[in-house]
Motif scaffolding. Structure first.
Motif, PDB file in Angstrom:
ATOM      1  N   LEU B  78      65.370  66.408 -11.603  1.00 52.39           N
ATOM      2  CA  LEU B  78      64.092  66.205 -10.928  1.00 52.39           C
ATOM      3  C   LEU B  78      64.302  66.317  -9.426  1.00 52.39           C
ATOM      4  CD1 LEU B  78      62.970  62.936 -12.796  1.00 52.39           C
ATOM      5  CD2 LEU B  78      62.504  65.304 -13.464  1.00 52.39           C
ATOM      6  N   THR B  79      63.531  67.180  -8.798  1.00 57.35           N
ATOM      7  CA  THR B  79      63.566  67.300  -7.336  1.00 57.35           C
ATOM      8  C   THR B  79      62.249  66.756  -6.795  1.00 57.35           C
ATOM      9  OG1 THR B  79      64.939  69.280  -7.427  1.00 57.35           O
ATOM     10  CG2 THR B  79      63.713  68.914  -5.389  1.00 57.35           C
ATOM     11  N   VAL B  80      62.345  65.933  -5.749  1.00 55.46           N
ATOM     12  CA  VAL B  80      61.132  65.375  -5.174  1.00 55.46           C
ATOM     13  C   VAL B  80      61.112  65.642  -3.680  1.00 55.46           C
ATOM     14  CG1 VAL B  80      59.711  63.313  -4.928  1.00 55.46           C
ATOM     15  CG2 VAL B  80      61.206  63.531  -6.904  1.00 55.46           C
ATOM     16  N   GLY B  81      59.958  66.095  -3.180  1.00 51.09           N
ATOM     17  CA  GLY B  81      59.830  66.367  -1.755  1.00 51.09           C
ATOM     18  C   GLY B  81      58.468  65.958  -1.239  1.00 51.09           C
ATOM     19  N   GLY B  82      58.281  66.157   0.048  1.00 51.45           N
ATOM     20  CA  GLY B  82      57.024  65.763   0.681  1.00 51.45           C
ATOM     21  C   GLY B  82      57.216  64.495   1.468  1.00 51.45           C
ATOM     22  N   GLY B  83      57.206  64.597   2.764  1.00 50.31           N
ATOM     23  CA  GLY B  83      57.318  63.407   3.607  1.00 50.31           C
ATOM     24  C   GLY B  83      58.702  62.785   3.652  1.00 50.31           C
ATOM     25  N   VAL B  84      59.745  63.571   3.343  1.00 51.21           N
ATOM     26  CA  VAL B  84      61.112  63.042   3.437  1.00 51.21           C
ATOM     27  C   VAL B  84      61.591  63.235   4.874  1.00 51.21           C
ATOM     28  CG1 VAL B  84      63.485  63.258   2.607  1.00 51.21           C
ATOM     29  CG2 VAL B  84      61.567  63.597   1.025  1.00 51.21           C
ATOM     30  N   ARG B  85      61.640  62.134   5.628  1.00 49.48           N
ATOM     31  CA  ARG B  85      61.902  62.240   7.068  1.00 49.48           C
ATOM     32  C   ARG B  85      63.149  61.516   7.544  1.00 49.48           C
ATOM     33  NH1 ARG B  85      57.706  64.768   8.636  1.00 49.48           N
ATOM     34  NH2 ARG B  85      55.774  64.466   7.475  1.00 49.48           N
ATOM     35  N   ALA B  86      63.643  60.566   6.741  1.00 47.59           N
ATOM     36  CA  ALA B  86      64.783  59.771   7.201  1.00 47.59           C
ATOM     37  C   ALA B  86      65.619  59.359   5.992  1.00 47.59           C
ATOM     38  CB  ALA B  86      64.283  58.540   7.946  1.00 47.59           C
ATOM     39  N   LEU B  87      66.841  58.884   6.267  1.00 51.42           N
ATOM     40  CA  LEU B  87      67.753  58.537   5.172  1.00 51.42           C
ATOM     41  C   LEU B  87      67.150  57.533   4.177  1.00 51.42           C
ATOM     42  CD1 LEU B  87      71.255  58.444   6.901  1.00 51.42           C
ATOM     43  CD2 LEU B  87      70.297  60.202   5.409  1.00 51.42           C
ATOM     44  N   PRO B  88      66.398  56.520   4.652  1.00 53.01           N
ATOM     45  CA  PRO B  88      65.813  55.588   3.670  1.00 53.01           C
ATOM     46  C   PRO B  88      64.857  56.280   2.692  1.00 53.01           C
ATOM     47  CG  PRO B  88      65.766  54.621   5.865  1.00 53.01           C
ATOM     48  CD  PRO B  88      66.204  56.042   6.035  1.00 53.01           C
ATOM     49  N   ASP B  89      64.172  57.346   3.132  1.00 49.95           N
ATOM     50  CA  ASP B  89      63.306  58.097   2.211  1.00 49.95           C
ATOM     51  C   ASP B  89      64.147  58.731   1.101  1.00 49.95           C
ATOM     52  OD1 ASP B  89      61.129  57.567   3.905  1.00 49.95           O
ATOM     53  OD2 ASP B  89      61.472  59.403   5.061  1.00 49.95           O
ATOM     54  N   VAL B  90      65.294  59.278   1.501  1.00 44.60           N
ATOM     55  CA  VAL B  90      66.183  59.919   0.521  1.00 44.60           C
ATOM     56  C   VAL B  90      66.670  58.875  -0.477  1.00 44.60           C
ATOM     57  CG1 VAL B  90      68.338  61.206   0.198  1.00 44.60           C
ATOM     58  CG2 VAL B  90      66.930  61.635   2.227  1.00 44.60           C
ATOM     59  N   ARG B  91      67.114  57.733   0.067  1.00 43.47           N
ATOM     60  CA  ARG B  91      67.660  56.688  -0.796  1.00 43.47           C
ATOM     61  C   ARG B  91      66.626  56.195  -1.797  1.00 43.47           C
ATOM     62  NH1 ARG B  91      68.781  52.529   2.635  1.00 43.47           N
ATOM     63  NH2 ARG B  91      66.916  51.464   1.897  1.00 43.47           N
ATOM     64  N   ARG B  92      65.403  55.933  -1.300  1.00 49.20           N
ATOM     65  CA  ARG B  92      64.343  55.434  -2.192  1.00 49.20           C
ATOM     66  C   ARG B  92      64.053  56.409  -3.327  1.00 49.20           C
ATOM     67  NH1 ARG B  92      61.995  52.953   2.362  1.00 49.20           N
ATOM     68  NH2 ARG B  92      60.910  54.865   2.947  1.00 49.20           N
ATOM     69  N   LEU B  93      63.997  57.684  -3.012  1.00 52.63           N
ATOM     70  CA  LEU B  93      63.685  58.677  -4.046  1.00 52.63           C
ATOM     71  C   LEU B  93      64.819  58.774  -5.069  1.00 52.63           C
ATOM     72  CD1 LEU B  93      61.982  61.405  -1.861  1.00 52.63           C
ATOM     73  CD2 LEU B  93      60.919  60.072  -3.690  1.00 52.63           C
ATOM     74  N   LEU B  94      66.072  58.746  -4.591  1.00 51.87           N
ATOM     75  CA  LEU B  94      67.201  58.803  -5.525  1.00 51.87           C
ATOM     76  C   LEU B  94      67.209  57.564  -6.418  1.00 51.87           C
ATOM     77  CD1 LEU B  94      70.059  60.195  -3.245  1.00 51.87           C
ATOM     78  CD2 LEU B  94      68.691  61.452  -4.913  1.00 51.87           C
ATOM     79  N   GLN B  95      66.876  56.412  -5.815  1.00 55.85           N
ATOM     80  CA  GLN B  95      66.848  55.174  -6.606  1.00 55.85           C
ATOM     81  C   GLN B  95      65.731  55.191  -7.640  1.00 55.85           C
ATOM     82  OE1 GLN B  95      66.814  52.023  -3.725  1.00 55.85           O
ATOM     83  NE2 GLN B  95      69.048  51.866  -3.719  1.00 55.85           N
ATOM     84  N   ALA B  96      64.630  55.853  -7.306  1.00 57.28           N
ATOM     85  CA  ALA B  96      63.519  55.930  -8.255  1.00 57.28           C
ATOM     86  C   ALA B  96      63.853  56.858  -9.421  1.00 57.28           C
ATOM     87  CB  ALA B  96      62.250  56.407  -7.550  1.00 57.28           C
ATOM     88  N   GLY B  97      64.893  57.694  -9.249  1.00 61.91           N
ATOM     89  CA  GLY B  97      65.301  58.557 -10.351  1.00 61.91           C
ATOM     90  C   GLY B  97      65.324  60.037 -10.018  1.00 61.91           C
ATOM     91  N   ALA B  98      65.027  60.398  -8.756  1.00 61.94           N
ATOM     92  CA  ALA B  98      65.144  61.805  -8.363  1.00 61.94           C
ATOM     93  C   ALA B  98      66.619  62.197  -8.362  1.00 61.94           C
ATOM     94  CB  ALA B  98      64.546  62.023  -6.979  1.00 61.94           C
TER      95      ALA B  98
END
Lengths: 214, 261
Positions: B78-98
């Motif tokens: 699963l790839t998720v994008g849109g509004g990824v601007r900083a490292l915490p955005d990346v971390r949150r998405l990976l934690q959600a299952g991306a």
């Protein structure tokens, strides 16, 4: 209740493998942990990971997980996934050369150059996407998985076991490499079973049922 | 047989629903993302891409719920994008299952962000999305620039060199969208697909303009893409993923033939 410990040493995304194991587990309890004592008390272990091997071995050492793993290898069923397969070899040429856990004699090497396919197109590195795995031997871990099933790969290095008997599956990417290795009660896969749809989930289910006999 | 070419349905998500517009205008509701993800998985999709196009930040939380639900029952990347601007955005998405996150506009403001994200989480989970437009005059050789804001705003950055730069910073994959073609159903921009695919060492996903199965073939064969992304032809039931794969296999393209539970 049987327990499965997923070794969390901070390398990459463990949520996917935990989710997939929970999806196929019936009675097993799945635990993600970085504590060597907790993990040593589990019935089976999973060593996942993505990233570079140098940092991986440093973290395993810092968290005292390398000693725990060396003790547990051969004692209880262990599955290595992606970077986990690399960590189980003797040595890797990645990260300037790194000694690894040594469960399988042999090295990890980069895909050979030139990175060009036989039809002249560019062979992209990393090897990313779905590729087929040829089952090189009969084994309970292949139960209900069709020959030449597709699995999802993401990697730039691959393992070269010294003992061909340890190779349980192979894959073609310009060259044929070992994508599944197996000895005693340790097995490791280069692909991501947790991202390989039904074939991958079946393999995870087979691991949970495996009694650890080669 | 070797590595398969990937067929990737793209789900544009607005406030937790799948929508589809033409050139980012006239949004149409296309359904519930979890249901659609499940259907594509059963049809043999090789990956799924979710792009959050929600305008307001307070509605963005719904995307996390969607990713988490899908990741709990669909076991393909699963790839998720849109509004990824900083490292915490990346971390949150990976934690959600991306499994991968797609970085677009933030890379233009700060290319180092790609390097930081790749260093911290690994190149394998960092996709760079680049939106390109041919700005050459008629009868001139094509010249592609990077655009933002759904193709409305030029950055003046030359596209091929930009793709190479982001890959050298650590991007593991390039999602290339032709804004000239997006939503038009007139086929991929084959020239830019071929140019980027030849220029970078990592896989390229072609996007923007698929109207027919023939277009998918052209993107992979003539464009040299490693994967093709499409939305309209799948969302509105024009074709199933399985039909797309059967068609491609019939023309000699290596595709994964999935067997289903």
């Amino acid at each position: 209740m049987a327990t499965v410990g997923i070794i969390d040493y901070g390398m990459g995304n463990l949520h996917s493998i935990a989710k997939a194991l929970r999806y196929v587990a019936s009675d097993e309890q799945i635990e993600v942990s970085f504590d060597p004592d907790t993990l040593a008390g589990m019935d089976r272990l999973v060593l996942p990971g993505v990233g570079a091997i140098g940092h991986c071995m440093e973290e395993l050492h810092r968290l005292e997980l390398d000693d725990m793993l060396r003790e547990q290898i051969g004692v209880k069923p262990l599955m290595g996934v992606c970077l986990g397969i690399e960590a189980l070899m003797t040595h890797s040429e990645e990260s300037g050369g790194v000694d690894c856990l040594g469960a399988f004699p042999g090295n990890t090497v980069h895909f050979a150059k030139p990175e060009v396919n036989t039809d002249g197109t560019r062979r992209k590195i990393p090897h990313m996407g779905w590729n087929q795995v040829r089952q090189e031997r009969h084994h309970p871990l292949w139960k209900d998985i069709a020959p030449e099933s597709w699995f999802y790969f993401v990697h730039s290095y691959h393992v070269v076991p010294q003992d061909r008997q340890h190779i349980a599956g192979t894959t073609d990417y310009g060259e044929r490499f070992a994508s599944v290795i197996l000895r005693d009660n340790v097995f490791a896969v280069q692909f991501h079973p947790e991202k390989s749809q039904s074939a991958g989930l079946q393999m995870l289910a087979n691991f949970l049922e495996w009694n650890g006999n080669a | 047989m070797g590595l398969a070419k990937r067929i990737i349905p793209c789900l544009d998500i607005d406030k937790g629903r799948v929508v589809k517009g033409v050139k980012f205008l006239e949004m149409r509701d296309a359904g519930d993302p979890v249901e659609i993800a499940r259907r594509y998985d059963q049809q043999g999709a090789d990956e799924l891409v979710f792009l959050d196009i929600t305008a307001s930040s307070e509605d963005r939380g719904t995307l996390m719920d969607v990713v988490e639900k899908v990741a709990g029952e669909v076991f393909i990347p699963l790839t998720v994008g849109g509004g990824v601007r900083a490292l915490p955005d990346v971390r949150r998405l990976l934690q959600a299952g991306a499994d991968k996150v797609s970085i677009n506009t933030a890379a233009i403001a700060n290319p180092e962000f790609v390097a930081e994200a790749a260093y911290r989480y690994g190149s394998q989970c960092i996709v760079v999305a680049i939106d390109v437009k041919n700005v050459a005059k008629k009868n001139e050789d094509p010249y592609w620039e990077i655009f933002t804001h759904g193709g409305r705003k030029s950055t003046g950055i030359e596209a091929i060199g930009w793709a190479q730069k982001l890959v050298s910073l650590g991007a593991g994959e390039v999602l290339l969208t032709s804004m000239d073609r997006d939503g038009t159903k007139s086929g991929f921009d084959i020239k830019v697909t071929r140019a980027v695919s030849n220029a970078v060492s990592v896989p390229v996903i072609a996007s923007g303009g698929v109207g027919t199965l023939d277009d998918l073939y052209d993107g992979l064969a003539a464009g040299g893409a490693d994967a093709v992304l499409a939305s309209s032809i799948f969302h509105f039931g024009t074709y199933t993923i399985q039909q797309a794969k059967n068609y491609l296999a019939g023309r000699g393209v290596a595709v994964r033939d999935a067997t289903y539970r």
